[in-house]
Structure formats: C-alpha cells, structure tokens
Write a protein that holds these residues in place. Structure first.
Motif, PDB file in Angstrom:
ATOM      1  N   ILE A   1       1.135   6.286 -12.886  1.00 37.50           N
ATOM      2  CA  ILE A   1      -0.709   6.039 -13.456  1.00 37.50           C
ATOM      3  C   ILE A   1      -0.893   3.819 -13.668  1.00 37.50           C
ATOM      4  N   ASP A   2       0.061   3.655 -14.371  1.00 41.16           N
ATOM      5  CA  ASP A   2      -0.437   2.388 -15.171  1.00 41.16           C
ATOM      6  C   ASP A   2       0.126   1.361 -14.348  1.00 41.16           C
ATOM      7  N   GLU A   3       1.871   1.980 -13.530  1.00 38.64           N
ATOM      8  CA  GLU A   3       1.566   1.458 -12.676  1.00 38.64           C
ATOM      9  C   GLU A   3       1.192   0.920 -11.272  1.00 38.64           C
ATOM     10  N   LEU A   4       0.523   2.483 -11.469  1.00 40.96           N
ATOM     11  CA  LEU A   4      -0.652   1.771  -9.992  1.00 40.96           C
ATOM     12  C   LEU A   4      -2.050   1.293 -10.563  1.00 40.96           C
ATOM     13  N   ARG A   5      -2.232   1.557 -11.545  1.00 42.59           N
ATOM     14  CA  ARG A   5      -3.177   0.917 -12.851  1.00 42.59           C
ATOM     15  C   ARG A   5      -3.361  -1.280 -12.108  1.00 42.59           C
ATOM     16  N   SER A   6      -1.736  -1.015 -12.440  1.00 43.13           N
ATOM     17  CA  SER A   6      -1.314  -2.529 -12.494  1.00 43.13           C
ATOM     18  C   SER A   6      -1.020  -2.960 -10.813  1.00 43.13           C
ATOM     19  N   TYR A   7      -0.841  -2.081 -10.483  1.00 40.59           N
ATOM     20  CA  TYR A   7      -0.873  -3.101  -8.809  1.00 40.59           C
ATOM     21  C   TYR A   7      -2.336  -2.941  -7.925  1.00 40.59           C
TER      22      TYR A   7
ATOM     23  N   GLY B   1       0.972  -0.959  -0.408  1.00 38.80           N
ATOM     24  CA  GLY B   1      -0.577  -0.022  -0.117  1.00 38.80           C
ATOM     25  C   GLY B   1       0.676   1.602  -0.060  1.00 38.80           C
ATOM     26  N   LEU B   2       1.866   1.617   0.761  1.00 36.58           N
ATOM     27  CA  LEU B   2       3.124   1.985   1.311  1.00 36.58           C
ATOM     28  C   LEU B   2       3.230   2.358  -0.585  1.00 36.58           C
ATOM     29  N   GLN B   3       3.596   1.840  -0.936  1.00 40.58           N
ATOM     30  CA  GLN B   3       4.287   1.451  -2.811  1.00 40.58           C
ATOM     31  C   GLN B   3       3.334   1.842  -3.420  1.00 40.58           C
ATOM     32  N   ALA B   4       1.793   1.956  -3.503  1.00 42.68           N
ATOM     33  CA  ALA B   4       1.019   2.595  -4.492  1.00 42.68           C
ATOM     34  C   ALA B   4       1.113   4.303  -4.056  1.00 42.68           C
ATOM     35  N   ILE B   5       1.140   5.004  -2.699  1.00 42.79           N
ATOM     36  CA  ILE B   5       1.522   5.619  -2.847  1.00 42.79           C
ATOM     37  C   ILE B   5       1.898   6.726  -3.215  1.00 42.79           C
ATOM     38  N   GLU B   6       3.292   6.455  -3.482  1.00 38.10           N
ATOM     39  CA  GLU B   6       4.905   6.890  -3.719  1.00 38.10           C
ATOM     40  C   GLU B   6       4.479   6.453  -6.238  1.00 38.10           C
ATOM     41  N   LEU B   7       3.690   5.544  -5.653  1.00 41.74           N
ATOM     42  CA  LEU B   7       3.281   5.360  -7.482  1.00 41.74           C
ATOM     43  C   LEU B   7       2.446   6.883  -7.617  1.00 41.74           C
TER      44      LEU B   7
END
Length: 83
Positions: free
Chosen positions: A26-32, A14-20
């Motif tokens: 956004i593409d990396e966040l969507r994938s996560y 979740g912390l990594q998602a915030i950084e993304l």
C-alpha cells in the motif's frame, strides 16, 4: 506527454499499480498514485500557461494545442482531442 513536455517520466504503470495492490504494498501504491497525480497536475498547469502540450511519436517531438481556460472560446473547426 510528461516526458516530452516536462522532461519527467511516470514512476510506474497502471498494471504495476494493480500488482502493488494485490501484493498489499500500500505504501508503494500510494507513492505511485501521488506521483501520477502530481505529474497530471503539472501537465495541466503547463498546458494552461502555454496553450500546448508536447508528445513524442516516430518522427520526433510534436506539439498539440490545448485550452484549459474555459473563458477562452476555441474556434469550432479546431479539434483538440488527444485520441
């Protein structure tokens, strides 16, 4: 639980998602997020089919009973909380 039950791990945290998000990735966040939802769905389906999920603790792999079938009543003395 995903690793112990399904043999797959999460692709991030979740912390990594915030950084993304902060970095505009956004593409990396969507994938996560999609991967996280897929794993959650697979855990649900496993639990519904088998009536249990697995988790890892210091003594090894353990199993916890779950009931994702609302038509099946649980004994009142059985605590199925994961927390």
């Amino acid at each position: 639980m995903a690793q112990a039950t399904l043999g797959v791990g999460k692709s991030g945290s979740g912390l990594q998602a915030i950084e993304l998000y902060k970095n505009g990735q956004i593409d990396e966040l969507r994938s996560y997020c999609l991967d996280d939802v897929k794993i959650t769905k697979e855990l649900y389906e496993y639990g519904k089919l088998h009536g249990s999920l697995k988790y890892q603790d210091l003594q090894g792999t353990k199993e916890v009973l779950v009931n994702f079938n609302p038509e099946i009543k649980q004994p009142e003395s059985l605590n199925l909380s994961l927390f």
